[in-house]
Motif scaffolding. Structure first.
Motif, PDB file in Angstrom:
ATOM      1  N   THR A 128       0.821  -1.264  -0.024  1.00 40.74           N
ATOM      2  CA  THR A 128       0.041  -0.262  -0.004  1.00 40.74           C
ATOM      3  C   THR A 128       0.835   1.325  -0.069  1.00 40.74           C
ATOM      4  O   THR A 128       0.393   2.268  -0.648  1.00 40.74           O
ATOM      5  N   THR A 131       2.124   1.924  -3.494  1.00 45.63           N
ATOM      6  CA  THR A 131       1.137   2.486  -4.406  1.00 45.63           C
ATOM      7  C   THR A 131       0.872   3.926  -4.095  1.00 45.63           C
ATOM      8  O   THR A 131       0.660   4.557  -5.077  1.00 45.63           O
ATOM      9  N   ASP A 134       3.505   6.036  -5.850  1.00 46.69           N
ATOM     10  CA  ASP A 134       3.200   5.987  -6.981  1.00 46.69           C
ATOM     11  C   ASP A 134       2.165   7.081  -7.481  1.00 46.69           C
ATOM     12  O   ASP A 134       2.273   7.940  -8.376  1.00 46.69           O
TER      13      ASP A 134
END
Ligand code: AMP
Ligand code: GLY
Length: 431
Positions: A128, A131, A134
């Motif tokens: 997580t 992500t 990103d």
């Protein structure tokens, strides 16, 4: 009065040096102290590290006041232990020290009380976290949730650096920081731009007395390059903290923090250190809280303090309802003070030890060498690693104090010694 200073760094040497100047102080014990506190006849080192044993010793030896330097014993509850046994001590309780010991606690506290700080999210699951990074993009800042001696923050200028930092802190947990909920956590936050300053105050749980401002130099190398360290040098006052910025920091950060802690049932006593980021418009955000004075900021700040430190600390630890602390005004030397850290070879990654130190000049009216990573072994002063000395001086301007400080350190030598040659350089940006 007999007083006790807990710690072994340059900050604690400066505390002990300043307390020893009080006419009311009979002796200053420093636990465990260093080579510099061992050499000063007014100070006495004490080889006790365990908190309970230290408290027992303080009771048996009728210590009138204890002052704690580093975050470690504060986060471990030294203040709770001393107070439970009726001993007077200046510092935050274990619960209040979470403002520093847990980034997740302090970020949630700031959000709850609307104290300006970088936007953030907290993660314990690496996938997580990857992500999220990103989505947000770089630059971005990754912080370990726990005490990591200044090594737990990665300011990632690229996504690759941010991903590596997540793996380093969450997957490998190489820092081995003590986490609060049995698992590694990171705080990932928005990158802030601006000028940093160290803003420190004394608190008695309700009232606040600000100390002089200062600016630290956290990077290892000249021009603010290289890795983060505990701090390579500092000067006071910090010109970037204009009267407007000062008022704003008090109104938007310090006072709501003290009120918020009181409201949350964990009143803050001790030194509160807000690391500020000041943007071009003079808006102020909190980078971090520390529950103690800064090192090396303490050394130049105390060089400028004219008020008796013992009186200040006694006022700050008076029983509630009987305080003249709120009306206390500190008197400062109008000159600028500067401290330059002389570090051991290999610092900060793998500092070397056991090098003999020579050429430390005697204390002068305008100069003092505070010791940190030193030990006195059979009459010889030796390095024991890390930040070894902090050469501190006073003069009329940043330019002049730079000249004076670097002149004072010329005679000092130990193998592997290195230091920054540009402490104070940011002052010229804001003049
Ligand atoms: P900290 O221990 O949280 O103060 O972080 C250490 C250093 O990292 C700070 O002195 C800053 O130089 C830098 N830093 C921390 N947080 C941020 C941020 N949100 N934006 C930019 N730089 C940061
Ligand atoms: N010099 C920065 C600190 O003490 O945290």
């Amino acid at each position: 009065m007999k007083v006790l200073v807990v710690g072994s760094g340059g900050r604690e040497h400066a505390f002990a040096w300043k307390l020893a100047q009080s006419p009311k102080v009979q002796v200053v014990y420093v636990a465990p102290g260093n080579g510099g506190t061992a050499l000063d006849a007014r100070l006495q080192n004490l080889a006790i590290a365990n908190i309970v044993k230290l408290r027992e010793w303080a009771q048996a030896n009728k210590i009138g006041l204890t002052l704690v330097g580093p975050e470690g014993p504060l986060a471990a509850g030294i203040v709770d232990e001393f107070r439970q046994h009726g001993l007077r001590i200046f510092g935050p309780t274990k619960a209040a020290a979470q403002l520093e010991s847990s980034k997740a606690f302090s970020k949630a506290f700031m959000r709850r009380h609307a104290i300006p700080t970088a936007e953030y999210a907290t993660f314990s699951d690496p996938a997580t976290a990857h992500t999220y990074v990103d989505q947000m993009g770089a630059p971005i800042v990754v912080k370990a949730d726990g005490l990591a001696a200044g090594k737990g923050v990665v300011v990632a200028m690229t996504l690759a650096e941010a991903h590596a930092a997540i793996d380093f802190m969450l997957v490998e947990n190489t820092l081995g920081v003590a986490h609060n909920e049995g698992c590694a956590r990171v705080v990932i936050e928005e990158f802030l731009e601006g000028e940093e300053a160290s803003f420190m105050v004394l608190c008695d749980g309700r009232n606040v007395v600000p100390l002089a401002t200062s600016q630290d130099h956290k990077r290892l190398l000249d021009g603010d390059q290289g890795p983060n360290t505990g701090g390579m040098g500092a000067y006071s006052p910090a010109l970037v903290v204009t009267p407007q910025v000062h008022a704003r920091a008090m109104r938007e950060i310090i006072l709501p923090t003290i009120k918020g802690m009181e409201k949350d049932g964990i009143p803050f006593t001790g030194f509160l250190y807000a690391g500020l980021m000041i943007d071009a418009k003079g808006q102020v955000k909190t980078l971090e809280f520390n529950c103690r004075m800064g090192d090396p900021e303490t050394q130049p700040i105390l060089m400028r303090l004219k008020t008796d430190l013992l009186e200040v600390l006694l006022a700050a630890t008076e029983p509630a309802g009987n305080s003249h602390f709120e009306n206390l005004e500190l008197e400062w030397d109008r000159r600028t003070a500067m401290g330059v850290v002389l570090a051991a070879g290999g610092y900060p990654l793998a500092p070397r030890k056991g090098d003999a130190i020579s050429g430390i000049p005697r204390e002068a009216d305008d100069a003092m060498v505070f010791q940190a990573g030193t030990t006195l072994t059979e009459g010889t002063l030796m390095t024991v690693g890390g930040r070894v000395l902090c050469v501190t001086a006073l003069a009329d301007s940043v330019r002049q104090v730079q000249l004076r400080t670097y002149q004072v350190l010329q005679s000092i030598h130990f193998d592997g010694m290195h230091y920054r040659t540009d402490i104070g350089h940011r002052a010229f940006k804001t003049q």
